[in-house]
Design an enzyme around this catalytic site. Structure first.
Site, PDB file in Angstrom:
ATOM      1  N   ASP A 183      11.380 -26.511  96.155  1.00 41.05           N
ATOM      2  CA  ASP A 183      10.619 -27.264  95.167  1.00 41.05           C
ATOM      3  C   ASP A 183      11.101 -26.807  93.783  1.00 41.05           C
ATOM      4  O   ASP A 183      11.808 -25.801  93.638  1.00 41.05           O
ATOM      5  CB  ASP A 183       9.111 -27.055  95.352  1.00 41.05           C
ATOM      6  CG  ASP A 183       8.308 -28.198  94.766  1.00 41.05           C
ATOM      7  OD1 ASP A 183       7.194 -28.438  95.205  1.00 41.05           O
ATOM      8  OD2 ASP A 183       8.833 -28.857  93.848  1.00 41.05           O
TER       9      ASP A 183
HETATM   10  C1  GLC Z   1       7.237 -31.028  91.760  1.00 38.71           C
HETATM   11  C2  GLC Z   1       6.572 -31.251  93.102  1.00 38.71           C
HETATM   12  C3  GLC Z   1       7.467 -31.823  94.151  1.00 38.71           C
HETATM   13  C4  GLC Z   1       8.419 -32.807  93.504  1.00 38.71           C
HETATM   14  C5  GLC Z   1       9.343 -32.012  92.593  1.00 38.71           C
HETATM   15  C6  GLC Z   1      10.323 -32.922  91.849  1.00 38.71           C
HETATM   16  O1  GLC Z   1       6.959 -29.754  91.314  1.00 38.71           O
HETATM   17  O2  GLC Z   1       5.913 -30.127  93.675  1.00 38.71           O
HETATM   18  O3  GLC Z   1       6.630 -32.450  95.139  1.00 38.71           O
HETATM   19  O4  GLC Z   1       9.177 -33.486  94.503  1.00 38.71           O
HETATM   20  O5  GLC Z   1       8.636 -31.220  91.661  1.00 38.71           O
HETATM   21  O6  GLC Z   1       9.637 -33.656  90.901  1.00 38.71           O
END
Ligand code: GLC
Length: 732
Positions: A268
């Site tokens: 993440d």
């Molecule tokens: C965010 C979210 C994740 C998302 C990523 C890209 O922090 O936790 O679900 O896909 O960043 O935006």
């Protein structure tokens, strides 16, 4: 089950990837494990062109549009030594441009085909915009509506979430041998147990027994992997003391070892370097060692892998074999989706955005996601009955101001201008028959100043005056889109601003009030349920909100949504979920010393599986194929479902069991099968539900996954508390 990850095409892609891998430098390999771009945390979109020559960019996130992705792709391929295009990804969670109901809303359809279709269209739009990969489905089980991301998943139940997980993967990826045109790779997230954050506070610790982890939180990921999910995203939080993104047990032993996952894991956003504040890594290099060593193949986002892995390899802390395995996984998917052979997307394909077909699909989906909670008969507002009448439509969310909020959080590259507001929908449906007076009433929120409060009070007075001149009131309350989603945990789930006062003032007019609740999560509706004439949870229905909601209000379509998340009486009941254990002192009201609250009932306001229709249904001739089965056997439950009303509708037949005595305590109810049946007035149909004994397996105290002999109860019903039809069977 044959999926893209077990196909001959996959093997052929992997072979081509092997050949390419053998020609790559270490720098070029590490570049394939590095994603760039901006996540939701910032708007300073960069493309890191200075990284191109060395081949340090393997993927981008959040780049929007075919022209933009083609441009970057061209510049990258013109600069790199090897022609390896970047993989473009984004958070296409419930639609790319055309926005569908939020995933939680979709789950309330109890129709996985709704999720499959929404994802299929989302994939087509995303593909036309140059994307090959989405960070979806989010399949985190959520039992705590204080957690803002409950809107992004499929509710509290493992079995139902698993069915939606596999359906969404198939919608994005298709069901053929490869991921071709108008298909994109899915990404199961957030691995794992992100929704178990203590206190419903986003990013907070998840701490649970291994049994709960394996029996409640992991199965939806397994279902997605079995459906062929190409990628998985590691979660932010620490799970039983080890951050998920540095958790080798989760990312390698469980995901790859037990579940057989063959794709790649992306972290993440920022989760790798967050191992430092977790107190799990000393510094960035240590964080990279731990994350990559645990099985996190690609970093979102930036240079830590490019910068730190060379020395870790040099020092023997990370093996070249592991690097090659990760790069091979990434390259294989790039071949599999055709990116290596055709790096560019047709820029004329974006004309499908918001097309009638897609808007109609959003409308159909929203038809099935709304949950009718109360109705004294005021609904439906049939055009013939409303002729010559006046409707007061009240609330910030009802008119143009509501257009962006009805799309919900994570609505990607949405465009509120294309949203059909509830006002527009009602005008289209009833405008010829009756007058619709739209008044603001009050905002969803209110600044805490005397002036703002007074202004809202005046606004409410104006709304009441207008409503008093009307025959029926339709009020829309709830949350703004930004009040749920990531980093939006709430400690109080009651209606914000002056919405509660508005409802009371409207009820005081003596007119029938139809209360529509648009929110990303369950809210506390206790004060209103017995005051209003009808109560409908419309969630955040997406681009065709107004069309779908007016179809439901006028009876063109009968509501068929059923709750997939328990509705609490008050915030203090949370976390609350139906498949709890019984304790040794269940709250039976026999004496004070029971497991209950002294200041609140133990039962929820509305239970899991609950939802009303404009018609009624009967279950007839329910019969089990047997009342015993072996641990490898199966029982089928057959019944006739009849629409006993005078309106077409859809019934959700739900099958629950209870394992009466186990070597560990078992939940008082568990959903193990369901089927949604669309029936014309008077029509009946035979339904068969399958209950394989394998669905009754659980992890015992020694973590053996077993099907234990013993007696069970079984119910077929319209919600988890419906015990009209109770049966028994035994595992022998
Ligand atoms: C965010 C979210 C994740 C998302 C990523 C890209 O922090 O936790 O679900 O896909 O960043 O935006």
């Amino acid at each position: 089950m044959n999926t893209i990850m077990t196909s001959r095409a996959y093997e052929a892609a992997r072979e081509r990837a092997r050949v390419l891998l053998a020609t790559m430098t270490l720098t070029e390999k590490l570049g394939q494990l590095s994603q760039f771009g901006t996540s939701i945390y910032s708007d300073n979109e960069q493309t890191f062109d200075d990284h191109f020559t060395e081949g340090k960019v393997g993927s981008y996130l959040t780049i929007k549009g075919a022209q933009r992705t083609n441009g970057i792709q061209h510049d990258l391929l013109a600069a790199t030594r090897l022609p390896i295009p970047a993989l473009f990804a984004d958070d296409v969670i419930h639609g790319y441009r055309t926005t569908f109901p939020t995933p939680l809303a979709q789950s309330c359809s109890w129709n996985p085909e709704v999720a499959r279709r929404c994802s299929e269209i989302a994939a087509k739009e995303a593909y036309r915009a140059g994307l090959k990969w989405t960070f979806s489905p989010m399949v985190d089980i959520a039992r705590d509506p204080r957690w803002g991301r409950i809107m992004e998943g499929y509710g509290e139940d493992t079995y139902l979430c698993s069915r939606f997980s596999e359906a969404t993967v198939r919608g994005y990826q298709g069901e053929g041998e490869t991921v071709g045109k108008d298909r994109i790779f899915a990404c199961m997230k957030h691995f794992a147990a992100y929704g178990a954050c203590i206190g419903g506070r986003d990013y907070n610790t998840a701490d649970m027994s291994m049994q709960t982890l394996h029996d409640v939180y992991l199965p939806p990921f397994k279902a997605g992997v079995d459906a062929g999910a190409a990628t998985v995203m590691s979660a932010f939080e620490d799970v039983n003391g080890v951050p998920a993104t540095g958790n080798r047990y989760l990312l390698t032993d469980v995901l790859r070892g037990e579940m057989g996952f063959k794709g790649f894991v992306v972290s993440d956003a920022g989760a790798v370097v967050e191992l430092i504040p977790h107190g799990f890594a000393e510094d960035e290099k240590d964080a990279v060692r731990l994350a990559f060593g645990a099985g996190c193949d690609m970093i979102m986002a930036g240079d830590p892998y490019n910068d730190r892995l060379p020395s870790l390899i040099e020092e023997g802390k990370i093996s070249m074999e592991q690097v090659d395995a990760s790069v091979l996984s990434v390259l294989t998917l790039k071949y599999l989706c055709g990116l290596m052979d055709e790096p560019y997307v047709d820029e004329d394909g974006e004309d499908c955005f918001f097309c009638d077909e897609h808007m109609d699909a959003a409308r159909m989906a929203a038809h099935e996601t709304a949950v009718l909670l109360e109705n004294n008969g005021v609904l439906p507002l049939r055009p013939a009955a409303m002729r010559g009448k006046k409707i007061a439509l009240v609330g910030q969310l009802a008119g143009a101001e509501g257009k962006s909020h009805l799309l919900g959080a994570w609505s990607c590259l949405c465009d509120p201008a294309h949203t059909v507001s509830i006002e527009e929908g009602l005008q289209n449906a009833l405008g010829d028959a009756c007058e619709i007076v739209t008044v603001r009433g009050c905002g969803v929120t209110c600044a805490d100043t005397a002036e703002a409060h007074e202004k809202e009070a005046e606004s409410i007075r104006e709304a009441v005056l207008a409503a008093s001149q009307c025959d029926v009131i339709v009020a829309v309350v709830g949350e703004e889109a930004g009040m749920s989603g990531e980093a939006y945990s709430r400690s109080d789930l009651t209606l914000t601003g002056h919405q509660g006062e508005l409802i009371d003032a409207l009820v005081a007019t003596g007119k029938a009030v139809v209360l529509l609740v648009s929110a990303g999560r369950p809210l506390i509706l206790t004060p209103y349920k017995d005051k209003v004439a009808a109560l409908m949870l419309i969630w955040q229905p997406g681009s065709s909100a107004g069309s779908a909601i007016s179809d439901l209000l006028t009876g063109a379509v009968s509501p068929s949504g059923h709750l997939t998340t328990t509705m609490p009486v008050c915030t203090g009941q949370v976390p609350i979920y139906y498949n709890h254990t019984n304790t040794g002192r269940p709250a039976l009201g026999n004496w004070p010393f029971e497991s209950k609250y002294r200041d609140c009932q133990i039962a929820p306001l509305y239970p899991f599986g609950y939802g009303l229709s404009y018609t009624s249904f009967s279950f007839e001739g329910i019969r089990l194929s047997a009342d015993t089965m072996t641990a490898d056997g199966e029982i089928t439950v057959t019944l006739t479902v009849r629409n006993t009303g005078d309106t077409d509708g859809a019934e959700v037949v739900q099958l629950y069991i209870r394992d009466l005595v186990g070597s560990t305590v078992r939940p008082v109810k568990e959903l193990k099968a369901f089927d949604k049946v669309f029936l014309a007035a008077g029509e009946s149909r035979e339904v068969t539900l399958r209950l394989p004994a394998s669905e009754l397996a659980f992890h015992d105290a020694a973590m053996n996954r077993i099907v234990e002999p013993g007696k069970f109860k079984l119910w077929v019903g319209e919600c988890c508390t419906d015990e009209r039809y109770e049966f028994g069977f035994e595992i022998v």
